[in-house]
Every structure is written in structure tokens, then in C-alpha cells.
Design an enzyme around this catalytic site. Structure first.
Site, short mmCIF file in Angstrom:
data_model
loop_
_atom_site.label_atom_id
_atom_site.label_comp_id
_atom_site.label_asym_id
_atom_site.label_seq_id
_atom_site.Cartn_x
_atom_site.Cartn_y
_atom_site.Cartn_z
N GLU A 45 -5.91 7.14 -1.71
CA GLU A 45 -6.11 5.94 -0.89
C GLU A 45 -6.80 4.80 -1.65
O GLU A 45 -6.49 3.63 -1.43
CB GLU A 45 -6.88 6.30 0.38
CG GLU A 45 -6.18 7.31 1.27
CD GLU A 45 -4.81 6.84 1.76
OE1 GLU A 45 -4.47 5.65 1.59
OE2 GLU A 45 -4.08 7.67 2.31
N HIS A 104 0.84 -1.21 0.00
CA HIS A 104 0.00 0.00 0.00
C HIS A 104 0.87 1.26 0.00
O HIS A 104 0.68 2.17 -0.82
CB HIS A 104 -0.91 -0.03 1.22
CG HIS A 104 -1.88 1.10 1.30
ND1 HIS A 104 -3.19 0.98 0.90
CD2 HIS A 104 -1.74 2.38 1.74
CE1 HIS A 104 -3.81 2.12 1.08
NE2 HIS A 104 -2.95 2.99 1.61
N GLU A 105 1.84 1.30 0.91
CA GLU A 105 2.65 2.52 1.06
C GLU A 105 3.58 2.74 -0.13
O GLU A 105 3.84 3.88 -0.52
CB GLU A 105 3.44 2.48 2.37
CG GLU A 105 2.59 2.29 3.62
CD GLU A 105 1.44 3.27 3.74
OE1 GLU A 105 1.57 4.42 3.28
OE2 GLU A 105 0.39 2.89 4.28
N HIS A 107 1.76 4.33 -2.93
CA HIS A 107 1.59 5.77 -2.70
C HIS A 107 2.76 6.58 -3.25
O HIS A 107 2.60 7.79 -3.50
CB HIS A 107 1.49 6.05 -1.20
CG HIS A 107 0.10 6.05 -0.67
ND1 HIS A 107 -0.94 6.75 -1.25
CD2 HIS A 107 -0.43 5.44 0.43
CE1 HIS A 107 -2.03 6.58 -0.54
NE2 HIS A 107 -1.77 5.79 0.49
#
Length: 1025
Positions: free
Chosen positions: A487, A464-465, A468
Site C-alpha cells: 500500500e 493506485h490500483e 499494485h
């Protein structure tokens, strides 16, 4: 990202409004009074929306509609007139009293004055109503916008503050920051200075930017041509976290100026801003750690800045530190120079252009391991005693970084990527560019104590990070209303990347369960569109919810399957290339997709029906021979079922997918775009059964009307004809329809009768979830005998499967996760011999003083059983306090501690976690969630929230993801009108910001739904079970 210094007494609303009609010297009438500083003509506006709040600097409050705007304008005009005429009020009465007490007729002069005043007042009110589109300025009426604003708030020094809006003015933009910070981990304070190079877009005398809780000691301004820094006046307006630097002369368009500000502050006590962290080292000695968490609005509490995502700039950061500590920031370190005895300064390279919320720095004693890939050095940092647990994270990060670079066709742009495990951290992780911060349990993997589920969690959060770094960091949403672009995309890429790189983890099944839970929230009236207008800090915080993350991701998944993976990937590449180092809106994404579809499909038209509408569709399918009739309506839980009607204004463009008995493989999936209320699909031949929404890749629920019987029979005869995800989606759909009143609960129970043959995690998990909801409602309602019958039904369906589980870590990751789920459930509810076996293992472990190795997948079940005894609970608490116990093991201990039935222990646990003394405050929401699920604890959890509301909102911030979870969990078990009234009354007694939180409205909706469900189904369950 995965989501107060002092108490303030809130004035009741009636007091605020009444104060408008008192003598008020603080209100500044710009039309009459001379300005302290010259203002541009366009700034001198009259805005009724601000009228209430600019009295006494009380703050800005949005009104619901134009009528309310005009009403408040009239009130303010009345107030202004009354203030000006106050000197006459006592001496001049229209009606005069005679000596005998009777009233005489007014004098002619008095009548004339009264008439003139009345005509003027009526004329002014009529002007406002008849000219709603006018903006009154020094130059007259302008129709360029709908807002009118004449009154400005007051700064802390009593002078007029030259800006009234929450959003910063667009006339000045930042280009570059030079930031110098010196945190002191002894005094727990920090000093700083910042030089901001700004560019002037429109001529102005002011520079308005953000600052929160900073003690500013000096401010100067320098022009690009000038060499002399000129001292300037600065004004502060804490209500909006704004300061205004007042220039000594006009700032000219196209010119650059440098603002220099010196300040100091305390390291924060919360998880927000530049905050302090206490932890114990390997010798159990207390140590301090300082780290940042700026998203969404906390960069302003570490340095004055333009703290909005679209104001991107470059940053040069210098950190002064104790020579024994380490500092990290977004960029690689350029140089270290001595400052004074024992103090050195680290200078980092100038950053790329980025938003303020992505700036980060850490000061601590850390160790790391590193590996280079494609020109970037990837490092994982942790406190020294946890360095042996960072290996898995490093390997995972390198694999994911390489995958994303190939998929996006854009290299990771920085020379380094640091992943840092923070000992006390509110979120799961934060995507700061080049310096990603994590909670220890989402980064550290211990081969002895981390379970299959722990491994999946760590992999998912890293995925996820890292996503980003492109979605959010390289391309950032322009404003928080489009947070889903950050998100939702990161969540989508997280699960997509895991399927591609780590297929053995079966992460798609986890995503499925998250979609089901998001749809439960989305079916309530308190839901909101994925892209929603936001202004206040509470509204922005609340955007970090299931809709921005899960619904946003599931809509992208649906679009990917409809466009095909190649077209979707090409659209993403165009989007990232077109907007890199800039900001974007939702429409920019759809325009990028349309560049690839090239007129064959209007992606914007399709996706706007999903992004701008709340809720989701219910598609009803009726089959007659080869003809399939499909009809859409809004899936919505009405709190008044007898008046239930579908909202006819809702229409989605739904990419339907379906498989049939003639060919049920994935490559046989058929597609149809339902862009009307109803349509007819003709099959090439008659089929035995049809299943829509293949693998739950679409964000909608299907009702099969008469065809449910065919699908129930299919599951009984040959359940593997459908995929595990399709089986799970059928379970979810029929129980959801039963709650809606569209299908019978009897049919829902009939569908899950096949479960004794089920071996896949997704359907079993979904069935346990649905049955647990029913069990919990019955148990809290006092229907213990009926609740026991529900548990008996679960035992009948899954008892043999529970007996087959071994207390080991053997098998595939999927088998291990199923074992963990089944045994944890069985031990919690004392099914079969689970608790007896687990207790025996726990006692052996306790006798070994915690040195005996336990199977990681069943550790939670063992600890939960052990915590039932007082000695076992005390021993678990002692082990939790040990610095040598890995974080993965501690997280299981905390959940076990919170599952005790000892009320005194539960109260102590929640209170201690809030204070963060023994149990970390980061665990509090998880503890409240666990406590609230048990019969002894669910009332305690709510009482704790009520008694500690102010402390909770100071520690975790109003609207934050943690507060959302705390409110949701502490009220989710209520199903009586008395509890409904209590929850409503409690939040109504708090500030307006608290009572208007979406999560409060959601909790009220949930209680109403629970009450309705019980009224509708209690008698039916008596007969059914």
C-alpha cells in the site's frame, strides 16, 4: 486496496479464566490420551500462550510477556491436576472433623500424600521457570523455539483439531487450484468445488487450510501416482477459520497430492467475500449483481484455500451462470459451453502464480468499452445505464499502464486488464490481478456533473490500483506486517505517476494534506510502526490505515529525494526483478537499494529507523551567524504536559534538506544526514533566513526557535520566495508546535496573517483545516461567542478571496478546486453572501425538476445550502433515489443531506444507510463523518454508533478501514472528561477485540488531546481574538 453472519455472546474474561478450574472433559491431554490421528513428534508441543484459549475451544490469545506465559502454564497444570483428582475431592479431606465440630490433626498417610503432591506441583512449576527455552516433545526438551504446546483445540464434532496456531503450518504448500462455482442470483446462494494440488514439504498426516462459513459436503484426496480418490475425514475449527483434511496414510515429502472439496454457501450480506449487490437498472427495476472482495482474509469464504499471501499458486476458474449474464475473472475467457437449459459455463485461462486475496470474479449484466495497448486489452465495465461515463477511465488507464511499464522495465504480464464499476462497494477500489474492482464514484466520470476534484480522485485511484499490478500482485508482502510494501508503494507511485502524466492536476498538494493528517495520528501514543507484528484478523484489518498507506508512501518519497530519482528507480527495478511472482519483506527492498548504492550508503540501516519505530522526529534549528545547530527528538503529544519529556531512546537517520535566502530555487536544495541526536552545519555565508524540509519531502517537523520571526516577516513581505508546499508546511508546523506547547498560539495566528495575499490551494487549505479544528472544539464546548470570533478571523483573512469566486467551472483545475473549497466552506458557515446566492441557484434547479445544468465545482455548495430547508432536503432525497442521476452528483447530494440541522432527518439518514434501502451502505461512514462535524449532529452520530455497534461490526468487520473511520469521526469532536469516560466505558463494555482496537485507543488519545488543548488555550484565545 483503498479499507458477521451471526451474533455471538462473548464470555466475560473472568468467566473464561474461572472455567479453567472446573471439571473439563473437553481438554485433551496428549501425553495421556491416545491420538485420534498420528501426530509428528514436533507437533506435540506445550504452548502456554494457548493454554487459556484451548479450553473449550475459546480461541487463541497472545500474552504480553514470558512471565504471563509461565503464570498461565502454572494455572493450566493446576487445572489438570484438579481435574484428575476430582473423584477424590469429596471423599478425602486432609483435616478431619470431630463430632463436636473441631478439627483433628491429619493422619500420617494424609500428610505424606499431601507432601508428595506439593513437591510434584512445585517441581513442575520450577521446571517451567528454569527451562523457559525448552520445547517438550515426545523426544524430550528441545531449545529450537520459545513456545511450548501440549494442548490442541477441539473441532466442531468434538474431536481434537490437529493445529492450534492462527498461521497455517508450513509442511504443505499449494501449487494449483481448479475452482468451479455456480452462483444463483435468484436464490442468492452458490455451490462450488475445488481441487487443490499440494506439495509436501515435511511428512504429515494432515492438510490444514482455511474455510469460513462454507457447508462442506465431501472431501477426498488423490496421490499423484494414484487414480482412486480416497474419502477423507475433515475437521473444522471455525475460531481460526481452519479445516484439517486427515489423510488415511502418511503424506510423503516431495510428493504431490490433490485435495478435492465440494461445498455450498450463501452469497454474503456484507462487503466481504463473494457478496451480493442490489441496484436499480435504467427502468428503476431491482437487479442483482455478485462480486468479490477477498483482501485481506475472505477468499476462504468463497472456496477452501491456503489463505495467506505467501502461499502463491496458479488458478483455473470455471463459472456457471445464466446465459443472459456476464462473468469476469482474473484471466481472459477461454471457452463457453452449455450446461443445462439457460445455464452455461465460462472457463478462464490458467492464471499466473498469485496470492488467494487477488482472486476475483464478477457475475452481472455489464457493458464495456476497450482499447489495446502493448499486447494487453484494457476494458472498462459498468452497468448499462452508466456506459457513457467510462471513457475518461479508459484513457487514463491506458496512459498509466504505458507509464508504469516504461518506469519499471517490466511489461504488464497479462493479456487483459478489466476495470469494473461496482454499484455498491465498501473500499475505493481493489487491485485484483487483471480484474480491478472500483466504487462507481472512483471510476465513472460524467462531463456534466463530475468536478475537478472528482477527476483528480478517479485519476488517483486508477493510478493506485494499476501500481499494485506490480507492487502487491507481481511481488507480494510475505505477511500482513509488511502491508506497507503493497500500500505504501502503490500510494507513492499513484502521486508520482500523476505528477509525471497529469501535472495540471497538482496531485502533490493532495498528498501533502494527507501527510499532515497521518502525522497527527503518528504523534499520538496509539500510533504504531509502519511494519508491525500482527496475528489476529482484527489486527490484520487494522493494518489498512494511514501508516501503511500515507506514512509508507512519504518515507519512499523522502528516500527517493535523498538517493536521487535515478538511483531510486534502479533499486525498484532490482527489487521487482529479484522477487517477481514471489513474496518479499521490508529488508528485501533495502537490500535491492543497497545493490545500487554499492556501499556508498547503507539504505537498510537508514530506513529501519523509520520503519520499525513509531512516530517521527521534531528537528529544532538554532541559527547563530553561519553556524546552524540542529537537534532531534520525538514529536509526541503527552497527555500530561507538566511531565513532558522526550523519549531519549528514539533516534532517526534524517535526510535533512534546506534552502536559504541566498538561493531558494529547487536546484539550490542542500542536504545533510542527521544520524545523531544533534549536529552543527556551517553555511558558506550568513543568510537572512533558512527553511528546512524543502517542499515537505521529509517526514519530520521543524521548530525554528528564534527564527520563526524571520519566516513570519518573509511571508508578509514576499511569500512567493517559498513554494506553496513550503508555505503550507510552515502553517502546519507552527500550529502543531502550538498544540505541543513548544510555540505560542499567538505566533501561529501571526504567521497566517499573510493569507489575504495567498492564492495557492495548499496553504489556504491547510490554514482552513487548522482554524476549523479550533472552531469545532469551541463550538462543541459551548463557547459560541469565541467560535464566532474565530470565524470572523477567517472572514478577515479570506473574505475577499471568497467574494472573488464565480459560480462557474471556469479556470485551471487548480483554480476550480480552490473555488470549490472556499465556496463550500463559506456556505457551510454562512459567510458573506454565499448561502444566499447558492439558495437562489438551488431553487431554480428545483423548479426545473433537476434538469437545469449546475456548475460541477460548486454543486456541493449549492446542494448544502438547498438542504437547509425541509422542501430542499426532500427534493434532494428524491433525486438521489433516481437511477438516472450520475453517481458523481449523488455523492454530493448525500453530503448535503447529512449537513441538515434537522435531527430527525439525520437519524433517519444514518439508519437508512445502515440498512441500505434508499441510501447505499457504502455511504454510511461518509454520512457519519459529515453529521459528526455539526453542532446538532455530533452527539447523534456517537449515539448512533453506540446503539448499532453490533450491526456495524457485522456489516463492515471489526478493524476494517470503515470501522476505523466511523470510530474516529464519531468521537473526534469530544473535549470533555465526561465524554472521555463515556467512550472508554462503552468500548470496555464490549468484547476484548473491540476495546483493544488501535482506532479505539486513538480516539481516546484524541479526546484527551482535545481536553488538554482547551485547558491550555481557552484563556489565551479570549485575549488573542
Amino acid at each position: 486496496m483503498e479499507p458477521f453472519p451471526s451474533d455471538r455472546i462473548q464470555l466475560p474474561r473472568n468467566m473464561i479464566e474461572n472455567s479453567m478450574f472446573e471439571e473439563e472433559p473437553d481438554v485433551v491431554d496428549l501425553a495421556k490420551d491416545p491420538c485420534l490421528h498420528p501426530l509428528e513428534p514436533d507437533e506435540l508441543e506445550y504452548e502456554p500462550r494457548s493454554s487459556r484459549l484451548l479450553v473449550r475451544g475459546l480461541g487463541e490469545q497472545e500474552m504480553d510477556n514470558d512471565e504471563e506465559d509461565y503464570e498461565s502454564s502454572a494455572k493450566l497444570l493446576g487445572m489438570s491436576f484438579m481435574n484428575r483428582s476430582s473423584g477424590l475431592r469429596n471423599n478425602m479431606s486432609v483435616y478431619r472433623q470431630n463430632a463436636n465440630g473441631s478439627c483433628s490433626m491429619p493422619s500420617t498417610r494424609a500428610m505424606v500424600v499431601c507432601t508428595v503432591v506439593l513437591v510434584i506441583a512445585v517441581s513442575l512449576i520450577m521446571a517451567i521457570y528454569l527451562l523457559p527455552k525448552c520445547t517438550f516433545t515426545k523426544e524430550g526438551c528441545h531449545k529450537k523455539n520459545h513456545t511450548m504446546e501440549l494442548i490442541y483445540p477441539l473441532a466442531t464434532n468434538g474431536k481434537m483439531f490437529p493445529w492450534a496456531k492462527i498461521r497455517l503450518p508450513p509442511d504443505v504448500v499449494p501449487l494449483h487450484y481448479d475452482l468451479v462455482l455456480q452462483p444463483n442470483l435468484t436464490t442468492l446462494k452458490f455451490a462450488g468445488s475445488v481441487k487443490i494440488v499440494v506439495n509436501i514439504i515435511q511428512v504429515t498426516w494432515k492438510i490444514v487450510l482455511h474455510s469460513s462459513g462454507l457447508n462442506i459436503t465431501k472431501a477426498t484426496i488423490t496421490s499423484a501416482e494414484g487414480h482412486q480418490a480416497k474419502p477423507v475425514e475433515f475437521l473444522e475449527y471455525p475460531l481460526h477459520d481452519q479445516i484439517a483434511v486427515m489423510a488415511p496414510e502418511a503424506l510423503l515429502v516431495g510428493h504431490n497430492y490433490t485435495v478435492n472439496i465440494e461445498y455450498s454457501s450463501n452469497l454474503s450480506d456484507t462487503y466481504y467475500g463473494f457478496y451480493k449487490i442490489s441496484f436499480k437498472d435504467e427502468n428503476s427495476k431491482q437487479r442483482w449483481f455478485a462480486a468479490t472482495q477477498f483482501e485481506p482474509l475472505a477468499a476462504r469464504s468463497a472456496f477452501p484455500c491456503f489463505d495467506e499471501p505467501a502461499f502463491k499458486a496458479t488458478f483455473l476458474i470455471k463459472m456457471k451462470r445464466d446465459e443472459k449474464l456476464l462473468t469476469l475473472s482474473n484471466m481472459p475467457k477461454k471457452a463457453t459451453t452449455p450446461v443445462t437449459n439457460g445455464i452455461v459455463q465460462d472457463e478462464f485461462f490458467v492464471s499466473l502464480k498469485m496470492s488467494t486475496y487477488l482472486v476475483a470474479f464478477v457475475v452481472a449484466d455489464l457493458k464495456n468499452i476497450s482499447r489495446e495497448t502493448n499486447g494487453s486489452l484494457v476494458s472498462v465495465y459498468a452497468v448499462p445505464q452508466h456506459l457513457n461515463q467510462v471513457g475518461y477511465a479508459l484513457n487514463t488507464a491506458v496512459k498509466l499502464l504505458e507509464f508504469y511499464q516504461k518506469y519499471f522495465l517490466i511489461n504488464y504480464p497479462l493479456e487483459k486488464l478489466d476495470l469494473v464499476a461496482i454499484p455498491d462497494f465498501q473500499s475505493g477500489a481493489m487491485e485484483n490481478w487483471g480484474l480491478i474492482t472500483f466504487r462507481e464514484t472512483t471510476l465513472l466520470f460524467d462531463s456534466n456533473t463530475s468536478s475537478a476534484r472528482d477527476k483528480k480522485l478517479i485519476t488517483a485511484v486508477i493510478a493506485h490500483e494499476l501500481a499494485h499490478q506490480w507492487f502487491g500482485n507481481l511481488v507480494t508482502m510475505e505477511w500482513w506486517n509488511d502491508l506497507w510494501l503493497n500500500e505504501g508503494f502503490a500510494t507513492f507511485m499513484e502521486y508520482f505517476a500523476m505528477e509525471e502524466i497529469f501535472p495540471e492536476l497538482h496531485s502533490d498538494e493532495d498528498f501533502l494534506n494527507l501527510i499532515f493528517k497521518a502525522m497527527m495520528k503518528d504523534s499520538l501514543n496509539s500510533s504504531h510502526p509502519v511494519s508491525s507484528a500482527v496475528q489476529s484478523s482484527e489486527q490484520i484489518e487494522e493494518m489498512f490505515d494511514a501508516f501503511s498507506y500515507i506514512k509508507g508512501a512519504s518515507l519512499l518519497l523522502m528516500l527517493k529525494h535523498y538517493l536521487t530519482k535515478d538511483v531510486f528507480q534502479a533499486g525498484i527495478e532490482v527489487y521487482l526483478h529479484n522477487h517477481n511472482y514471489g513474496s518479499a519483506r521490508s529488508d528485501d527492498l533495502w537490500d535491492s537499494m543497497n545493490e545500487i548504492t554499492n556501499g556508498t550508503l547503507d539504505v537498510k540501516k537508514l530506513m529501519k529507523t523509520w520503519i520499525l519505530q513509531k512516530g517521527f522526529p521534531l528537528v529544532t534549528v538554532v541559527r547563530k551567524g553561519k553556524i546552524i545547530s540542529v537537534q532531534q527528538e520525538k514529536f509526541f503529544y503527552s497527555m500530561e504536559p507538566e511531565n513532558w519529556t522526550s523519549d531519549a531512546s528514539y533516534l532517526w537517520h534524517i535526510p535533512l534538506t534546506y534552502i536559504t535566502s541566498s538561493c531558494n530555487f529547487t536546484h539550490c536544495t542542500n542536504a545533510y544526514l542527521l544520524d545523531q541526536k544533534s549536529a552543527v552545519i556551517e553555511l558558506p555565508e550568513e543568510v537572512e533566513w533558512i527553511k528546512f524540509n524543502v517542499n515537505m519531502n521529509g517526514y519530520y517537523i521543524v521548530h525554528y526557535a528564534e527564527d520563526w520571526k524571520m519566516l513570519i516577516d518573509l511571508l508578509k513581505k514576499n511569500h512567493t520566495a517559498l513554494s506553496p508546499k513550503d508555505r503550507a508546511s510552515l502553517i502546519n508546523s507552527i500550529f502543531s508546535l502550538a498544540s505541543l506547547g513548544k510555540e505560542s498560539l499567538e505566533k501561529a495566528f501571526e504567521l497566517i496573517d499573510y493569507l489575504n495575499k495567498e492564492s495557492s490551494t495548499a496553504p489556504i487549505t491547510q490554514a482552513l483545516f487548522q482554524l476549523s479544528l479550533i472552531y469545532s472544539l469551541l463550538e462543541k464546548k459551548g463557547e459560541q461567542e469565541l467560535a464566532a470570533r474565530v470565524m470572523h478571523r477567517i472572514d478577515h483573512l479570506l473574505g475577499d478571496k471568497i467574494d472573488q469566486q464565480h459560480w462557474t467551472d471556469d479556470g485551471t483545475l487548480s483554480e476550480r478546486e480552490l473555488r470549490s473549497t472556499l465556496l463550500a466552506f463559506a456556505c457551510t458557515h454562512d459567510m458573506r453572501n454565499c448561502r444566499t446566492t447558492a439558495t437562489e441557484i438551488f431553487e431554480k434547479w428545483m423548479k426545473s425538476n433537476g434538469t437545469m445544468s449546475l456548475p460541477s465545482d460548486v454543486m456541493k455548495a449549492i446542494f448544502t445550502a438547498g438542504a437547509k430547508s425541509s422542501d430542499g432536503w426532500e427534493f434532494l432525497l428524491k433525486m438521489y433515489s433516481s437511477s438516472s442521476v450520475p453517481e458523481a452528483e449523488k455523492s454530493k447530494m448525500v453530503e448535503a443531506l447529512a449537513s441538515t440541522e434537522d435531527v430527525r432527518k439525520l437519524i433517519w439518514l444514518m439508519q437508512n444507510s445502515l440498512e441500505g434501502e434508499v441510501i447505499k451502505a457504502q455511504e454510511l461512514s461518509h454520512i457519519i463523518a459529515t453529521v459528526s462535524q455539526s453542532l446538532p449532529g455530533y452527539l447523534l452520530a456517537w449515539d448512533f454508533v453506540k446503539e448499532n455497534w453490533e450491526k456495524l461490526t457485522q456489516k463492515f468487520h471489526l478493524g476494517s478501514y470503515t470501522i476505523q473511520n466511523i470510530i474516529s469521526w464519531s468521537t473526534s469532536q469530544f473535549a470533555t472528561k465526561a465524554h472521555l469516560l463515556e467512550v472508554k466505558s462503552f468500548f470496555e463494555s464490549k468484547s476484548e477485540e473491540s476495546s483493544q482496537l488501535r482506532c479505539v485507543k486513538e480516539s481516546i488519545d484524541t479526546i484527551q488531546l482535545n481536553i488538554q488543548w482547551m485547558e491550555r488555550n481557552l484563556a489565551k484565545l479570549q485575549n488573542l481574538l
